[in-house]
Design a protein around this motif. Structure first.
Motif, mmCIF file in Angstrom:
data_model
loop_
_atom_site.group_PDB
_atom_site.id
_atom_site.type_symbol
_atom_site.label_atom_id
_atom_site.label_comp_id
_atom_site.label_asym_id
_atom_site.label_seq_id
_atom_site.Cartn_x
_atom_site.Cartn_y
_atom_site.Cartn_z
ATOM 1 N N GLY A 184 71.435 18.174 48.367
ATOM 2 C CA GLY A 184 70.169 18.878 48.231
ATOM 3 C C GLY A 184 69.207 18.264 47.245
ATOM 4 N N ASP A 185 69.659 17.312 46.409
ATOM 5 C CA ASP A 185 68.734 16.627 45.508
ATOM 6 C C ASP A 185 67.684 15.872 46.328
ATOM 7 O OD1 ASP A 185 70.080 17.567 43.306
ATOM 8 O OD2 ASP A 185 71.087 15.685 42.845
ATOM 9 N N LEU A 186 66.493 15.783 45.777
ATOM 10 C CA LEU A 186 65.400 15.097 46.458
ATOM 11 C C LEU A 186 65.242 13.692 45.906
ATOM 12 C CD1 LEU A 186 62.725 17.967 46.475
ATOM 13 C CD2 LEU A 186 64.430 17.423 48.230
ATOM 14 N N MET A 187 65.198 12.715 46.778
ATOM 15 C CA MET A 187 65.021 11.318 46.422
ATOM 16 C C MET A 187 63.575 10.922 46.722
ATOM 17 S SD MET A 187 68.466 10.084 48.443
ATOM 18 C CE MET A 187 68.377 8.356 47.975
ATOM 19 N N PHE A 188 62.904 10.315 45.752
ATOM 20 C CA PHE A 188 61.497 9.970 45.917
ATOM 21 C C PHE A 188 61.251 8.478 45.753
ATOM 22 C CE2 PHE A 188 61.256 14.445 44.665
ATOM 23 C CZ PHE A 188 60.353 14.930 45.610
ATOM 24 N N TRP A 189 60.541 7.925 46.719
ATOM 25 C CA TRP A 189 59.948 6.601 46.646
ATOM 26 C C TRP A 189 58.436 6.782 46.719
ATOM 27 C CZ3 TRP A 189 64.070 8.083 49.576
ATOM 28 C CH2 TRP A 189 65.265 7.356 49.477
ATOM 29 N N PRO A 190 57.642 5.772 46.437
ATOM 30 C CA PRO A 190 56.194 5.914 46.640
ATOM 31 C C PRO A 190 55.893 6.273 48.097
ATOM 32 C CG PRO A 190 56.653 3.975 45.313
ATOM 33 C CD PRO A 190 57.985 4.477 45.812
ATOM 34 N N GLY A 191 55.391 7.479 48.321
ATOM 35 C CA GLY A 191 55.028 7.907 49.667
ATOM 36 C C GLY A 191 56.172 8.344 50.546
ATOM 37 N N HIS A 192 57.361 8.558 49.981
ATOM 38 C CA HIS A 192 58.491 8.938 50.827
ATOM 39 C C HIS A 192 59.438 9.853 50.056
ATOM 40 C CE1 HIS A 192 61.105 8.695 54.267
ATOM 41 N NE2 HIS A 192 62.111 8.246 53.543
ATOM 42 N N VAL A 193 60.135 10.734 50.801
ATOM 43 C CA VAL A 193 61.096 11.646 50.197
ATOM 44 C C VAL A 193 62.262 11.846 51.158
ATOM 45 C CG1 VAL A 193 59.869 13.697 51.094
ATOM 46 C CG2 VAL A 193 61.389 13.935 49.121
ATOM 47 N N ALA A 194 63.455 12.040 50.584
ATOM 48 C CA ALA A 194 64.669 12.256 51.374
ATOM 49 C C ALA A 194 65.545 13.273 50.657
ATOM 50 C CB ALA A 194 65.431 10.943 51.574
ATOM 51 N N LEU A 195 66.548 13.767 51.370
ATOM 52 C CA LEU A 195 67.500 14.735 50.831
ATOM 53 C C LEU A 195 68.874 14.095 50.712
ATOM 54 C CD1 LEU A 195 66.306 17.533 53.187
ATOM 55 C CD2 LEU A 195 66.568 17.978 50.757
ATOM 56 N N VAL A 196 69.485 14.208 49.528
ATOM 57 C CA VAL A 196 70.877 13.777 49.380
ATOM 58 C C VAL A 196 71.754 14.690 50.221
ATOM 59 C CG1 VAL A 196 72.801 13.510 47.784
ATOM 60 C CG2 VAL A 196 70.492 12.861 47.060
ATOM 61 N N ARG A 197 72.620 14.095 51.033
ATOM 62 C CA ARG A 197 73.482 14.882 51.936
ATOM 63 C C ARG A 197 74.878 15.051 51.353
ATOM 64 N NH1 ARG A 197 76.526 13.185 56.537
ATOM 65 N NH2 ARG A 197 76.822 14.884 58.051
ATOM 66 N N ASP A 198 75.435 13.975 50.841
ATOM 67 C CA ASP A 198 76.737 14.019 50.172
ATOM 68 C C ASP A 198 76.829 12.789 49.275
ATOM 69 O OD1 ASP A 198 77.437 11.851 51.878
ATOM 70 O OD2 ASP A 198 78.287 13.217 53.370
ATOM 71 N N GLU A 199 78.026 12.451 48.799
ATOM 72 C CA GLU A 199 78.141 11.356 47.833
ATOM 73 C C GLU A 199 77.857 9.975 48.436
ATOM 74 O OE1 GLU A 199 82.246 12.262 49.488
ATOM 75 O OE2 GLU A 199 80.540 13.390 48.703
ATOM 76 N N THR A 200 77.794 9.895 49.756
ATOM 77 C CA THR A 200 77.574 8.575 50.363
ATOM 78 C C THR A 200 76.357 8.504 51.283
ATOM 79 O OG1 THR A 200 79.065 9.090 52.211
ATOM 80 C CG2 THR A 200 80.036 8.018 50.272
ATOM 81 N N THR A 201 75.747 9.643 51.647
ATOM 82 C CA THR A 201 74.671 9.610 52.632
ATOM 83 C C THR A 201 73.466 10.441 52.201
ATOM 84 O OG1 THR A 201 75.552 11.494 53.904
ATOM 85 C CG2 THR A 201 76.293 9.287 54.544
ATOM 86 N N PHE A 202 72.319 10.089 52.755
ATOM 87 C CA PHE A 202 71.121 10.915 52.607
ATOM 88 C C PHE A 202 70.471 11.083 53.978
ATOM 89 C CE2 PHE A 202 69.531 6.595 51.906
ATOM 90 C CZ PHE A 202 68.282 6.571 52.527
ATOM 91 N N LEU A 203 69.585 12.068 54.066
ATOM 92 C CA LEU A 203 68.963 12.443 55.335
ATOM 93 C C LEU A 203 67.455 12.442 55.150
ATOM 94 C CD1 LEU A 203 70.050 15.376 57.614
ATOM 95 C CD2 LEU A 203 67.683 15.249 56.848
ATOM 96 N N HIS A 204 66.733 11.910 56.128
ATOM 97 C CA HIS A 204 65.271 11.890 56.027
ATOM 98 C C HIS A 204 64.633 11.651 57.385
ATOM 99 C CE1 HIS A 204 65.121 7.217 55.212
ATOM 100 N NE2 HIS A 204 66.198 7.534 55.898
ATOM 101 N N ALA A 205 63.384 12.080 57.518
ATOM 102 C CA ALA A 205 62.542 11.676 58.636
ATOM 103 C C ALA A 205 61.888 10.373 58.229
ATOM 104 C CB ALA A 205 61.494 12.740 58.931
#
Length: 290
Positions: A233-254
């Motif tokens: 559920g943590d949010l990962m941010f890059w310039p102009g982009h965001v994703a959701l941490v899914r577990d210890e090895t993966t994240f989910l994003h459009a």
């Protein structure tokens, strides 16, 4: 106006919202008229043209304020959900408050029927998170339907009370896996990275801004950039982009790389995005309502 975000400020040189009088310069100020979206989706564009850039979308049942209407079928509005300002087709809304939503769509997408039968041709549809005003329930052929204030019938188990909250934004986002990437989109037909995050958090009771930079500024508390410190559920941010941490090895994003909502390995995704010139900038942890 230097301190006002133009995305969220209903002000033009010729016209502005009355509450901005004294803060901005405009030829005239107006109160605006309340309205609600009555189509499955209303595109909000940066100019009153069908080929203008899509900034965001308003879902069925969403509230807005109409400040201006032109002679070509466009209206200049501000959305109530996140304050976004832009142009939408006048055909997508009705003026007036109408009945307040009592329920919201919990299925990825549902249809609005003219009566309580799934064999009737639908009159419209609504995406996850759309609000509807239910006035009664009925049963037909062993199936429960909710009847809205407009007389539309919706399969009842596609709805939940408007105050019902999900507990896991990642689980909400996972329902959209495979949904096509659409810049400015925020529905089950297509959505972008921040539209996915906004939808997932809203389902859990967190009001999120529309765009990734706004979300990075407004949401959560900073987390160490070491992936070992991250949680689902943590949010990962890059310039102009965001994703959701899914577990210890993966994240989910459009994302535009897959052109869909998808899952990536954290190590591979971080390396891929950094190689494109955008290293990870921040990770934020958002507290959900108790």
């Amino acid at each position: 106006m230097a301190d006002l975000d133009p995305r969220l400020t209903p002000a033009r040189p010729d016209l502005a919202a009355r509450h901005l009088e004294g803060r901005v310069v405009a030829e005239r100020f107006v109160d605006g008229t309340p309205a609600r979206i009555v189509e499955g989706l209303a595109p909000l564009r940066r100019a009153p043209r069908p080929d203008a850039g899509l900034d965001t979308e308003a879902l069925f049942g969403e509230r807005l304020t109409v400040y201006d209407e032109d002679d070509e079928g466009w209206a200049w509005v501000q959305l109530a959900r996140d304050g976004y300002v832009g142009w939408i087709p006048s055909s997508t809304y009705l003026k007036g408050e109408g009945a307040r939503p009592t329920h919201k769509v919990a299925a990825l997408r549902t249809f609005l029927y003219p009566g309580p039968s799934i064999k009737l041709p639908p009159l419209g549809w609504a995406s996850l998170g759309a609000g509807v005003a239910v006035v009664r329930e009925t049963e037909a052929n062993g199936r429960r339907f909710a009847v809205t204030s407009e007389g539309r019938a919706i399969v009842a188990n596609h709805l939940v009370p408007v105050d019902a909250l999900e507990r896991d934004p990642v689980a909400v986002a996972e329902r959209f896996l495979g949904t096509p990437y659409l810049w400015g989109g925020r529905s089950s037909l297509g959505l972008d990275c921040s539209g996915l995050v906004q939808t997932a958090l809203e389902a859990c009771g967190v009001a999120a801004p529309r765009d990734a930079d706004q979300q990075e500024t407004a949401l959560g508390e900073p987390v160490d950039l070491d992936p070992r410190a991250w949680r689902r559920g943590d949010l990962m941010f890059w310039p102009g982009h965001v994703a959701l941490v899914r577990d210890e090895t993966t994240f989910l994003h459009a994302n535009g790389f897959m052109m869909a909502v998808g899952i990536e390995r954290i190590d591979e995704g971080l390396a891929r995005i950094e190689a494109s010139g955008s290293p990870l900038r921040a990770v934020k942890r958002v507290a959900l309502p108790a």
